[in-house]
Design a protein around this motif. Structure first.
Motif, mmCIF file in Angstrom:
data_model
loop_
_atom_site.group_PDB
_atom_site.id
_atom_site.type_symbol
_atom_site.label_atom_id
_atom_site.label_comp_id
_atom_site.label_asym_id
_atom_site.label_seq_id
_atom_site.Cartn_x
_atom_site.Cartn_y
_atom_site.Cartn_z
ATOM 1 N N GLY A 259 1.489 5.595 -1.214
ATOM 2 C CA GLY A 259 0.878 6.904 -1.831
ATOM 3 C C GLY A 259 1.860 7.911 -1.547
ATOM 4 O O GLY A 259 2.633 7.929 -0.675
ATOM 5 N N ASN B 238 0.931 -1.212 0.078
ATOM 6 C CA ASN B 238 -0.035 0.039 0.180
ATOM 7 C C ASN B 238 1.130 1.365 -0.018
ATOM 8 O O ASN B 238 1.538 1.517 1.048
ATOM 9 C CB ASN B 238 -0.805 -0.048 1.285
ATOM 10 C CG ASN B 238 -1.774 0.983 1.215
ATOM 11 O OD1 ASN B 238 -1.874 1.825 0.244
ATOM 12 N ND2 ASN B 238 -2.665 1.245 2.412
ATOM 13 N N ILE C 91 1.043 5.250 -8.971
ATOM 14 C CA ILE C 91 1.312 6.388 -8.260
ATOM 15 C C ILE C 91 1.390 7.500 -9.300
ATOM 16 O O ILE C 91 0.933 8.716 -9.381
ATOM 17 C CB ILE C 91 2.410 6.155 -7.108
ATOM 18 C CG1 ILE C 91 2.143 5.496 -5.980
ATOM 19 C CG2 ILE C 91 2.625 7.877 -6.763
ATOM 20 C CD1 ILE C 91 3.219 5.283 -4.848
ATOM 21 N N GLN D 247 -3.663 13.583 -3.301
ATOM 22 C CA GLN D 247 -3.100 12.292 -2.969
ATOM 23 C C GLN D 247 -3.079 11.370 -4.103
ATOM 24 O O GLN D 247 -4.333 11.340 -4.697
ATOM 25 C CB GLN D 247 -3.428 11.822 -1.740
ATOM 26 C CG GLN D 247 -2.699 10.639 -0.990
ATOM 27 C CD GLN D 247 -3.265 10.224 0.094
ATOM 28 O OE1 GLN D 247 -3.688 10.822 0.856
ATOM 29 N NE2 GLN D 247 -2.838 9.081 0.848
ATOM 30 N N ASN E 63 -2.891 7.363 -4.729
ATOM 31 C CA ASN E 63 -2.741 6.042 -3.964
ATOM 32 C C ASN E 63 -2.372 4.779 -4.945
ATOM 33 O O ASN E 63 -2.590 4.948 -6.074
ATOM 34 C CB ASN E 63 -3.925 5.843 -3.182
ATOM 35 C CG ASN E 63 -4.614 6.869 -2.421
ATOM 36 O OD1 ASN E 63 -3.645 7.549 -1.365
ATOM 37 N ND2 ASN E 63 -5.671 7.579 -2.335
#
Length: 322
Positions: free
Chosen positions: A37, A35, A270, A239, A241
């Motif tokens: 970001g 995960n 990303i 952002q 992600n």
């Protein structure tokens, strides 16, 4: 991450987060999974903490403190030069006084000799001889006193203008001979009172120091009053992600093929902005009885009054001296 603050009160932060996690959950499509970001956050205060003048106040205060230090040095230099000049002037005056006393003593001795001759010739009474001797004794005593004052003034001046003073035997045995006499100006060209007052207000270091201290206190008061305002911030977030991982063999679900992969797949998501998040909003915080800020503001108000009174006192002192 990287964070940068600006004098307007704005704060910008850019951060990169990455987590690799393994799980024994049967509901997870990926195991392990990544995960990641990249987030850009911008916060701009609109009430409390807003403005270049407010956020640069400590730099402004430090600049004024540096000026105050220079003025203190200038004031000390002026006082030192004035003191030495005053001591030298007194030395010249005392040296002239010794010359006068010496001439008076010589004249008294001459008068005594003349009186002695007159008494011997019978042209004057013997009582005049007694008076002439008393006059010689008095002028001799005045001469001795004047010489003592001159030597004392020399000692004081040598102590001021030398490093070791009387601890140095050469200084202790040296004599100071004044070379510049006291000159009385032929005409009096004193400026008017208004000109002298304006010059004192403009050039006196103590008045300049008091003005800078008043300005520093006023700057601090502005910061304390600003702390009484509520917080209203303009917040923006952007952002990107990413999620990637290996399919979980224990899970019954089938993950999307675009998310299958490793760290490279996460980076691709990303930089292509596959899962973006954008948010803009206002954040309001209302303080209830902010007693700390109220106390700071009240303290700075009192300090401002004190510095203003001090500046007024110095101006009155300058007027009195002029």
């Amino acid at each position: 991450g990287y964070s940068q603050g600006f004098s307007t009160g704005a704060n910008v932060s850019l951060s990169y987060l990455n987590t690799r996690q393994s799980s024994n959950s049967l509901q997870s499509y990926f195991n392990p999974f990544i995960n990641s970001g990249v987030a850009l956050n911008v916060t701009q205060p609109l009430l409390r903490g807003f403005g270049r003048e407010l956020n640069r106040r400590f730099i402004r205060i430090a600049g004024n403190e540096q000026k105050i230090t220079s003025l203190l040095f200038r004031q000390q230099l002026i006082a030192t030069v004035y003191g030495v000049v005053r001591l030298y002037t007194d030395l010249v005056a005392l040296a002239e006084d010794v010359k006068v006393k010496q001439d008076t003593y010589d004249f008294a001795k001459t008068l005594l000799q003349n009186t002695q001759d007159s008494v011997n010739e019978g042209t004057q009474a013997p009582i005049e001889l007694t008076r002439a001797r008393a006059q010689v004794s008095a002028t001799q005593q005045d001469l001795i006193n004047a010489q003592g004052l001159l030597e004392e003034q020399e000692a004081i001046l040598k102590t001021v203008i030398t490093r070791l003073g009387f601890a140095d035997p050469e200084v202790r045995g040296a004599r100071l001979i004044p070379t510049d006499p006291l000159n009385i100006p032929s005409s009096d060209q004193t400026p008017s009172i208004e000109e002298l007052l304006n010059q004192a207000y403009r050039l006196r270091p103590d008045l300049a120091q008091a003005g800078l201290q008043t300005e520093n206190t006023r700057i601090s008061l502005e910061g304390s009053r600003n702390a009484l305002r509520p917080e209203l911030d303009l917040v923006g977030t952007a952002q990107s992600n990413a999620l990637a991982g290996d399919p979980n063999s224990l899970s019954a679900g089938v993950p999307a093929s675009a998310y299958v992969g490793g760290y490279g797949t996460a980076l691709q998501q990303i930089f292509t902005g596959k899962n973006p998040t954008v948010a803009v909003g206002l954040q309001l915080t209302l303080p209830v009885r902010n007693r700390v800020a109220q106390a700071d503001a009240a303290r700075d108000e009192l300090q401002l009054r004190q510095t203003q009174i001090r500046e007024r006192q110095l101006r009155n002192q300058a007027q009195l001296e002029v």
